[in-house]
Design an enzyme around this catalytic site. Structure first.
Site, PDB file in Angstrom:
ATOM      1  CG  ASP A  16      -2.041   0.973   1.135  1.00  0.00           C
ATOM      2  OD1 ASP A  16      -2.329   1.445   0.012  1.00  0.00           O
ATOM      3  OD2 ASP A  16      -2.630   1.303   2.175  1.00  0.00           O
ATOM      4  N   GLY A  19      -0.102   5.491  -4.260  1.00  0.00           N
ATOM      5  CA  GLY A  19      -0.735   6.765  -4.615  1.00  0.00           C
ATOM      6  C   GLY A  19      -0.138   7.908  -3.810  1.00  0.00           C
ATOM      7  CG  HIS A  33      -0.449   2.163  -9.250  1.00  0.00           C
ATOM      8  ND1 HIS A  33      -0.624   1.769  -7.931  1.00  0.00           N
ATOM      9  CD2 HIS A  33      -1.582   2.842  -9.589  1.00  0.00           C
ATOM     10  CE1 HIS A  33      -1.802   2.194  -7.511  1.00  0.00           C
ATOM     11  NE2 HIS A  33      -2.399   2.852  -8.484  1.00  0.00           N
ATOM     12  NE  ARG A  67      -7.788   1.922  -5.693  1.00  0.00           N
ATOM     13  CZ  ARG A  67      -6.616   2.100  -5.118  1.00  0.00           C
ATOM     14  NH1 ARG A  67      -5.583   2.509  -5.814  1.00  0.00           N
ATOM     15  NH2 ARG A  67      -6.452   1.858  -3.830  1.00  0.00           N
ATOM     16  CG  LEU A 127      10.091 -17.016  -3.450  1.00  0.00           C
ATOM     17  CD1 LEU A 127       9.949 -16.796  -1.944  1.00  0.00           C
ATOM     18  CD2 LEU A 127      10.451 -15.693  -4.119  1.00  0.00           C
ATOM     19  CD  GLU A 196       3.427 -12.935  15.684  1.00  0.00           C
ATOM     20  OE1 GLU A 196       3.441 -11.740  16.019  1.00  0.00           O
ATOM     21  OE2 GLU A 196       2.944 -13.836  16.385  1.00  0.00           O
TER      22      GLU A 196
HETATM   23  C1  FPP Z   1      -2.165   0.270  -3.238  1.00  0.00           C
HETATM   24  O1  FPP Z   1      -1.700   1.578  -3.352  1.00  0.00           O
HETATM   25  C2  FPP Z   1      -1.620  -0.551  -4.282  1.00  0.00           C
HETATM   26  C3  FPP Z   1      -2.311  -1.011  -5.352  1.00  0.00           C
HETATM   27  C4  FPP Z   1      -3.735  -0.726  -5.567  1.00  0.00           C
HETATM   28  C5  FPP Z   1      -1.684  -1.807  -6.385  1.00  0.00           C
HETATM   29  C6  FPP Z   1      -0.448  -2.547  -5.960  1.00  0.00           C
HETATM   30  C7  FPP Z   1       0.401  -2.654  -7.105  1.00  0.00           C
HETATM   31  C8  FPP Z   1       1.759  -2.628  -7.109  1.00  0.00           C
HETATM   32  C9  FPP Z   1       2.593  -2.581  -5.917  1.00  0.00           C
HETATM   33  C10 FPP Z   1       2.517  -2.649  -8.352  1.00  0.00           C
HETATM   34  C11 FPP Z   1       2.793  -4.018  -8.828  1.00  0.00           C
HETATM   35  C12 FPP Z   1       1.613  -4.355  -9.526  1.00  0.00           C
HETATM   36  C13 FPP Z   1       1.392  -5.346 -10.319  1.00  0.00           C
HETATM   37  C14 FPP Z   1       0.105  -5.254 -11.003  1.00  0.00           C
HETATM   38  C15 FPP Z   1       2.293  -6.483 -10.535  1.00  0.00           C
HETATM   39  P1  FPP Z   1      -2.760   2.752  -3.342  1.00  0.00           P
HETATM   40  O2  FPP Z   1      -2.984   3.196  -4.726  1.00  0.00           O
HETATM   41  O3  FPP Z   1      -3.978   2.336  -2.601  1.00  0.00           O
HETATM   42  O4  FPP Z   1      -1.959   3.828  -2.535  1.00  0.00           O
HETATM   43  P2  FPP Z   1      -2.576   4.972  -1.623  1.00  0.00           P
HETATM   44  O5  FPP Z   1      -3.237   4.276  -0.466  1.00  0.00           O
HETATM   45  O6  FPP Z   1      -1.369   5.756  -1.200  1.00  0.00           O
HETATM   46  O7  FPP Z   1      -3.521   5.758  -2.478  1.00  0.00           O
END
Ligand code: FPP
Length: 234
Positions: A16, A19, A33, A67, A127, A196
């Site tokens: 997370d 964004g 992303h 989204r 892995l 955990e």
């Molecule tokens: C949450 O960040 C993350 C996601 C919705 C997508 C996770 C994707 C990646 C880490 C990239 C790798 C992806 C793939 C498809 C292999 P957010 O947008 O909710 O962040 P925020 O909470 O700061 O808005």
């Protein structure tokens, strides 16, 4: 890495903060992303290198799929790029690739890339790298319940586990969440019963090898009791 000898075998990550990472830099969310995808390449390779046996990552939740269309399209394209450009390299580290979640919503070419990655790595075991896409813990449980009903057999915990998408994977020892929120967000609800949890404020694009090791070290200091008493207590 100082782990007092206790390395988790199975690690899961809620990735997370993409964004917010982008916003802090006045960049579009898509840039966050893309940076997250690069971070995930490094983390997968690092996990294989330090001896983690199972790594499961939450790449796209069922909720993420609602989204705005432009963001979902971008994430789906990122998935395509991850499988076509990054997975071949990660494969070289002895990783077996697995995909969980409802993949029926993705375009054929992506499903084929996923199936090919699973097929080509089926005999590797350094892995097991599982990528959760269009995944939701509740959705997974409901699908498993329906399968049990169709089979017409009563289930116990063991047989029910084998109806889940994660069939054959051990429950995570450690679940890491980046990005500062302290919640589970529908990830591995059944499997995380005795995991955990480690929460860090670091946004996922900044979650590098050092931060991963920090989480592993924190795990090494935990006392897992699975509901039992502490040693020496009565
Ligand atoms: C949450 O960040 C993350 C996601 C919705 C997508 C996770 C994707 C990646 C880490 C990239 C790798 C992806 C793939 C498809 C292999 P957010 O947008 O909710 O962040 P925020 O909470 O700061 O808005």
């Amino acid at each position: 890495m100082d782990t007092e000898g206790k390395i988790p075998s199975s690690v899961a990550i809620i990735m997370d903060g993409n964004g917010r990472w982008a916003k802090k830099r006045l960049l579009p969310r898509s840039a966050g992303h893309a940076a997250g995808m690069t971070a995930l390449r490094k983390i997968a390779i690092h996990a294989a290198t330090v001896g983690i046996k199972y790594l499961t990552v939450y790449a796209l939740s069922t909720e993420n799929m609602s989204r705005p269309k432009a963001e979902v399209d971008f994430l789906i394209d990122l998935l395509r790029r991850y499988f076509s450009d990054y997975i071949p390299e990660i494969k070289e580290y002895g990783a077996r690739i697995r995909v969980i979640g409802d993949v029926s919503v993705f375009p054929d070419d992506i499903r084929e890339l996923m199936e090919k990655a699973e097929r080509d790595t089926a005999t590797q075991n350094k892995l097991v790298f599982t990528i959760a896409v269009n995944y939701g813990g509740r959705d997974e449980i409901v699908r498993a319940v329906n399968r049990a009903v169709e089979d017409g057999e009563k289930v116990d915990e063991k047989s029910f586990s084998s109806l889940l998408d994660t069939e054959g994977l051990p429950d995570p020892d450690l679940v890491i969440r980046t990005g500062g929120e302290v919640r589970v967000s529908n990830f591995l609800l059944w499997q995380g019963a005795y995991s955990e949890y480690y929460f860090t404020d670091v946004y996922f694009p900044d979650f590098d090898e050092k931060e991963f090791d920090r989480a592993i070290e924190a795990y090494g200091r935990r006392d897992r009791r699975y509901g039992r008493l502490k040693k020496g207590d009565k």
